[in-house]
Design a protein around this motif. Sequence first.
Motif, PDB file in Angstrom:
ATOM      1  N   UNK A  72       0.776  -1.128  -0.008  1.00 42.40           N
ATOM      2  CA  UNK A  72       0.004  -0.096  -0.012  1.00 42.40           C
ATOM      3  C   UNK A  72       0.872   1.344  -0.037  1.00 42.40           C
ATOM      4  N   UNK A  73       2.056   1.416   0.900  1.00 42.71           N
ATOM      5  CA  UNK A  73       2.721   2.322   0.615  1.00 42.71           C
ATOM      6  C   UNK A  73       3.516   2.599  -0.380  1.00 42.71           C
ATOM      7  N   UNK A  74       3.801   1.519  -1.126  1.00 42.32           N
ATOM      8  CA  UNK A  74       4.623   1.766  -2.566  1.00 42.32           C
ATOM      9  C   UNK A  74       3.664   2.174  -3.499  1.00 42.32           C
ATOM     10  N   UNK A  75       2.182   1.632  -3.291  1.00 37.59           N
ATOM     11  CA  UNK A  75       1.445   2.143  -4.535  1.00 37.59           C
ATOM     12  C   UNK A  75       1.314   3.738  -4.520  1.00 37.59           C
ATOM     13  N   UNK A  76       1.062   3.998  -2.988  1.00 36.77           N
ATOM     14  CA  UNK A  76       0.707   5.455  -2.924  1.00 36.77           C
ATOM     15  C   UNK A  76       2.133   6.321  -3.384  1.00 36.77           C
ATOM     16  N   UNK A  77       3.240   6.090  -3.031  1.00 35.23           N
ATOM     17  CA  UNK A  77       4.428   6.524  -3.428  1.00 35.23           C
ATOM     18  C   UNK A  77       4.470   6.766  -5.092  1.00 35.23           C
ATOM     19  N   UNK A  78       4.153   5.843  -5.653  1.00 37.26           N
ATOM     20  CA  UNK A  78       4.255   5.787  -7.336  1.00 37.26           C
ATOM     21  C   UNK A  78       2.873   6.437  -7.599  1.00 37.26           C
ATOM     22  N   UNK A  79       1.797   6.590  -7.171  1.00 31.70           N
ATOM     23  CA  UNK A  79       0.686   7.401  -7.447  1.00 31.70           C
ATOM     24  C   UNK A  79       1.022   8.877  -7.347  1.00 31.70           C
ATOM     25  N   UNK A  80       1.632   9.216  -6.167  1.00 27.40           N
ATOM     26  CA  UNK A  80       1.800  10.679  -5.952  1.00 27.40           C
ATOM     27  C   UNK A  80       3.063  11.171  -6.402  1.00 27.40           C
ATOM     28  N   UNK A  81       4.260  10.324  -6.581  1.00 22.08           N
ATOM     29  CA  UNK A  81       5.364  10.814  -6.952  1.00 22.08           C
ATOM     30  C   UNK A  81       5.964  10.283  -8.396  1.00 22.08           C
ATOM     31  N   UNK A 128      10.177  -0.828  -9.081  1.00 19.70           N
ATOM     32  CA  UNK A 128      10.218   0.592  -9.248  1.00 19.70           C
ATOM     33  C   UNK A 128      11.713   0.850  -9.356  1.00 19.70           C
ATOM     34  N   UNK A 129      12.504   0.276  -8.510  1.00 22.55           N
ATOM     35  CA  UNK A 129      14.139   0.829  -8.346  1.00 22.55           C
ATOM     36  C   UNK A 129      14.605   0.473  -9.900  1.00 22.55           C
ATOM     37  N   UNK A 130      14.323  -0.711 -10.470  1.00 24.41           N
ATOM     38  CA  UNK A 130      14.699  -1.126 -11.584  1.00 24.41           C
ATOM     39  C   UNK A 130      14.326  -0.152 -12.858  1.00 24.41           C
TER      40      UNK A 130
END
Length: 281
Positions: A72-81, A128-130
């Motif tokens: 959930x945290x990673x999904x939010x990060x990608x959605x927001x940034x 995401x890092x890749x």
Amino acid sequence: MPSPKTVLITGTSSGIGLAAAVTAARAGWTTIATMRDAAKAQPLLEAAAEHGVADRIHVKHLDVVDAESIAACLDEVIAEHGRLDALINNAGAAQVGTIEQGSLDDVRAAMEVNFFGVVATTRAALPHLRAARGRIITVSSVGGAIGQPFNEAYCAAKFAVEGFMESLAPVAATVGVDVVVVEPGAVASEFVTNLSLDVPALLDAAGPYAPALNAYIARTQQSFGNAQSPAEAAAPIIEALAGDRPAFRVQTSAWARDFVGTKLTDLDGSAVQNLTSTWVR
């Protein structure tokens, strides 16, 4: 203009994680400062405001032992940034004790936070890092190189982290992701305070191990009297975050380099055993 690079840091409510979050933000990174209990964010927010970087720090809930929380945290990060350029695995938990008087549940709990939490967060972040050709930095410990008395479960977890990352590093490099482990020594932070050790009760319950435990506690209290500050320990982490070609293994002080160096040149194990045996006498 390209968007600022984004770093996610676990365990930022205090200590090295808090200092790393503020330092990364000061270096220009969009900083996702995660913690298990977001209600403990006030010290971080105050430090961010003091250094003028409150707008670059975004506090989010992330529990490294909860796969749904990580996702959930990673999904939010990608959605927001729109991107994730780096992950700093910092969350961890200390444990003091010896196996005869502890339980397998104690060992499993230490492994869950300090090892499996790192593996789970790294696994989830890697796509995401890749995509960003980014970087994984994991805060280990000098205890990830040298086993320390009455830290069996903690050191086992940190040894496992270093083995995992050392094995992952050449594979991740083939897809453009750098891997770094950082080894602090003693750091004056709430990490140790949060253990809430009742020393007299520990000694009363230690039975035949009481003399060794008493010697170990005395030595540890002395070493933490000369500890690095969290900011001093965080500085090499951010150097590794921003550097062009970071080393795989980084120590945060001259003492830590000398201490880890004892292990890396100790082919038969005698130098380490001779050293750490003095801690329990």
